[in-house]
Design a protein around this motif. Structure first.
Motif, PDB file in Angstrom:
ATOM      1  N   ILE A 119      -4.104  -7.137  -2.799  1.00  0.00           N
ATOM      2  CA  ILE A 119      -4.631  -6.403  -3.962  1.00  0.00           C
ATOM      3  C   ILE A 119      -5.513  -5.246  -3.496  1.00  0.00           C
ATOM      4  O   ILE A 119      -5.437  -4.134  -4.041  1.00  0.00           O
ATOM      5  N   ARG A 120      -6.302  -5.489  -2.467  1.00  0.00           N
ATOM      6  CA  ARG A 120      -7.134  -4.386  -1.934  1.00  0.00           C
ATOM      7  C   ARG A 120      -6.243  -3.254  -1.414  1.00  0.00           C
ATOM      8  O   ARG A 120      -6.557  -2.082  -1.587  1.00  0.00           O
TER       9      ARG A 120
ATOM     10  N   ALA B  13      -4.923   4.079  -4.849  1.00  0.00           N
ATOM     11  CA  ALA B  13      -5.134   4.858  -6.084  1.00  0.00           C
ATOM     12  C   ALA B  13      -5.702   6.235  -5.760  1.00  0.00           C
ATOM     13  O   ALA B  13      -6.698   6.338  -5.050  1.00  0.00           O
TER      14      ALA B  13
ATOM     15  N   GLU C  23      -2.127   0.040 -15.369  1.00  0.00           N
ATOM     16  CA  GLU C  23      -2.118  -1.402 -15.073  1.00  0.00           C
ATOM     17  C   GLU C  23      -0.799  -1.690 -14.386  1.00  0.00           C
ATOM     18  O   GLU C  23       0.271  -1.441 -14.946  1.00  0.00           O
TER      19      GLU C  23
ATOM     20  N   ASP D 251      -7.481  -8.328 -11.642  1.00  0.00           N
ATOM     21  CA  ASP D 251      -7.966  -8.027 -12.989  1.00  0.00           C
ATOM     22  C   ASP D 251      -7.373  -8.933 -14.056  1.00  0.00           C
ATOM     23  O   ASP D 251      -7.985  -9.123 -15.103  1.00  0.00           O
TER      24      ASP D 251
ATOM     25  N   GLU E 295     -10.811  -9.410  -6.782  1.00  0.00           N
ATOM     26  CA  GLU E 295      -9.991  -8.184  -6.769  1.00  0.00           C
ATOM     27  C   GLU E 295      -8.977  -8.155  -7.904  1.00  0.00           C
ATOM     28  O   GLU E 295      -8.458  -7.094  -8.254  1.00  0.00           O
TER      29      GLU E 295
ATOM     30  N   HIS F 241       0.836  -1.205   0.000  1.00  0.00           N
ATOM     31  CA  HIS F 241       0.000   0.000   0.000  1.00  0.00           C
ATOM     32  C   HIS F 241       0.875   1.260   0.000  1.00  0.00           C
ATOM     33  O   HIS F 241       0.648   2.185  -0.791  1.00  0.00           O
TER      34      HIS F 241
ATOM     35  N   ARG G  73      -5.070  -1.354  -4.459  1.00  0.00           N
ATOM     36  CA  ARG G  73      -6.191  -0.582  -5.029  1.00  0.00           C
ATOM     37  C   ARG G  73      -6.535   0.636  -4.179  1.00  0.00           C
ATOM     38  O   ARG G  73      -6.860   1.704  -4.700  1.00  0.00           O
TER      39      ARG G  73
ATOM     40  N   GLU H 144      -7.749   5.394 -12.718  1.00  0.00           N
ATOM     41  CA  GLU H 144      -8.269   4.023 -12.804  1.00  0.00           C
ATOM     42  C   GLU H 144      -7.094   3.066 -12.719  1.00  0.00           C
ATOM     43  O   GLU H 144      -6.117   3.204 -13.470  1.00  0.00           O
ATOM     44  N   VAL H 145      -7.179   2.099 -11.818  1.00  0.00           N
ATOM     45  CA  VAL H 145      -6.056   1.166 -11.632  1.00  0.00           C
ATOM     46  C   VAL H 145      -6.532  -0.264 -11.819  1.00  0.00           C
ATOM     47  O   VAL H 145      -7.587  -0.646 -11.304  1.00  0.00           O
ATOM     48  N   ARG H 146      -5.767  -1.037 -12.576  1.00  0.00           N
ATOM     49  CA  ARG H 146      -6.038  -2.470 -12.735  1.00  0.00           C
ATOM     50  C   ARG H 146      -4.814  -3.221 -12.216  1.00  0.00           C
ATOM     51  O   ARG H 146      -3.669  -2.826 -12.470  1.00  0.00           O
ATOM     52  N   VAL H 147      -5.084  -4.312 -11.511  1.00  0.00           N
ATOM     53  CA  VAL H 147      -3.985  -5.033 -10.853  1.00  0.00           C
ATOM     54  C   VAL H 147      -3.830  -6.429 -11.468  1.00  0.00           C
ATOM     55  O   VAL H 147      -4.800  -7.182 -11.578  1.00  0.00           O
TER      56      VAL H 147
END
Ligand code: ADE
Ligand code: ZN
Length: 339
Positions: free
Chosen positions: A118-119, A125, A99, A160, A158, A80, A122, A130-133
């Motif tokens: 992943i949370r 952000a 990404e 992507d 969670e 994080h 996210r 916009e974020v994709r993991v």
């Protein structure tokens, strides 16, 4: 400074709505976080930030990766903390969509679950980005505790997508084909590194076997007219990282001016530009745009077209893509009027 200072161009690049679709979170580890951890070891900037630094080979790069970054990512909180700075920097450079990937097997050593990590990424952000993991796995990772994580991750809402990374010359083992197909069936997006250190035939192999529509790097496709024709025919996007390719001494990239992105772009291949591992190359996304302009003769309107490729490839609803593309089209029209 790989490119001369050009304040007007810099303002133009920062204002350009952009994407970053090839960004390894560990390889973007903010130096200030390492310094906080060990002020003595990290007193001086790392040698690989020098413009003339070249990695001896990918193995040396991977060893430094382990030494510098892997040690930092020991908890969801650390992911994080890093993501907060990394994604904040993306947003500050005019990035609207990112990404980012993390090395999935590393989670085997954490107390927290994959979804928790992943949370945590996210949640870092900034508003408006916009974020994709993506979970990154290497060719030989399907073993031990990592095997369980690889199987499990397809069920994590969670997550992507998945990405194949790491040393490219290791065999692509049979589990990979099945996993990539299962991932798509589970609603995950799939991509893969290829054509960075291995030739165009390896890009073909990955396209044949993994059925991806996005290739990370893919620059050695230029060595085969048939592969380039295939990229065009099948509308494959290459997520290219010119400064990474220079510093990792990728074949065909002795200098930025020699980088094949110019020829790929001119042939009509959908290319995006990205920073890959900014901690290890001392680069920013803006530097990549400067490099295209100064070393490869990309005009401002061509830079807009590169940015547009990123939004076309993005995992965004069509109406959102259209909004970003319309913003870019407006910028392009303003340029035409002014010029
Ligand atoms: N993992 C991090 N950076 C990478 C690169 N440039 N190629 C393959 N795997 C990677
Ligand atoms: Zn990469």
């Amino acid at each position: 400074m790989l490119s001369p200072v050009d304040d007007a161009l810099h303002a133009f690049i920062l204002a350009l709505p952009k994407t970053e679709t090839h960004l390894h979170l560990e390889g973007a580890c903010p130096f200030e976080l390492l310094q906080k951890l060990d002020p003595v070891k990290y007193a001086a900037p790392p040698p690989f930030w020098a413009d003339d630094f070249r990695y001896r080979d990918f193995e040396q790069f991977m060893l430094l990766y382990l030494e510098y970054c892997a040690a930092f990512f020991t908890s969801a909180e650390r992911y994080h903390e890093a993501a907060k700075i990394v994604l904040g920097r993306c947003a500050a450079q005019g990035c609207r969509y990112v990404e980012t990937s993390f090395h999935l097997p590393a989670l085997a050593f954490l107390r927290e679950s994959g979804p928790e990590v992943i949370r945590a990424i996210r949640a870092a952000a900034p508003r408006g980005l916009e974020v994709r993991v993506f979970a990154g796995v290497s060719h030989n990772d399907y073993t031990g505790a990592a095997r369980e994580l690889i199987d499990d991750c397809l069920a994590w809402p969670e997550l992507d997508g998945i990405d194949l990374h790491g040393p490219e010359d290791l065999p692509v083992e049979p589990w990979t084909d099945a996993l990539w197909a299962r991932a798509r069936a589970a609603g995950k997006f799939t991509k893969a590194h290829a054509g960075e250190f291995m030739p165009a035939s390896f890009v073909d192999l990955i396209l044949d076997r993994l059925q991806v529509t996005r290739i990370e790097h893919g620059v050695r496709s230029i060595e085969s007219a048939a592969t380039v024709a295939r990229l065009l025919r099948d509308n494959i996007t290459l997520d290219v990282c010119p400064i990474s390719n220079l510093k990792l001494a990728v074949r065909g990239v002795p200098t930025l001016s020699a980088h094949p992105i110019r020829r790929l772009f001119d042939a009509g291949v959908a290319v995006t530009i990205n920073s890959d591992d900014p901690f290890f190359f001392g680069n920013t996304l803006a530097d990549e745009y400067h490099a295209l302009h100064h070393h490869l003769g990309f005009s401002r309107s061509e830079l807009i077209r590169v940015a547009a490729n990123g939004f076309r490839a993005a995992l965004l609803p069509d109406h959102v893509k259209r909004t970003h593309l319309a913003d870019l089209a407006r910028l392009s029209a303003e340029l035409a009027c002014a010029g």
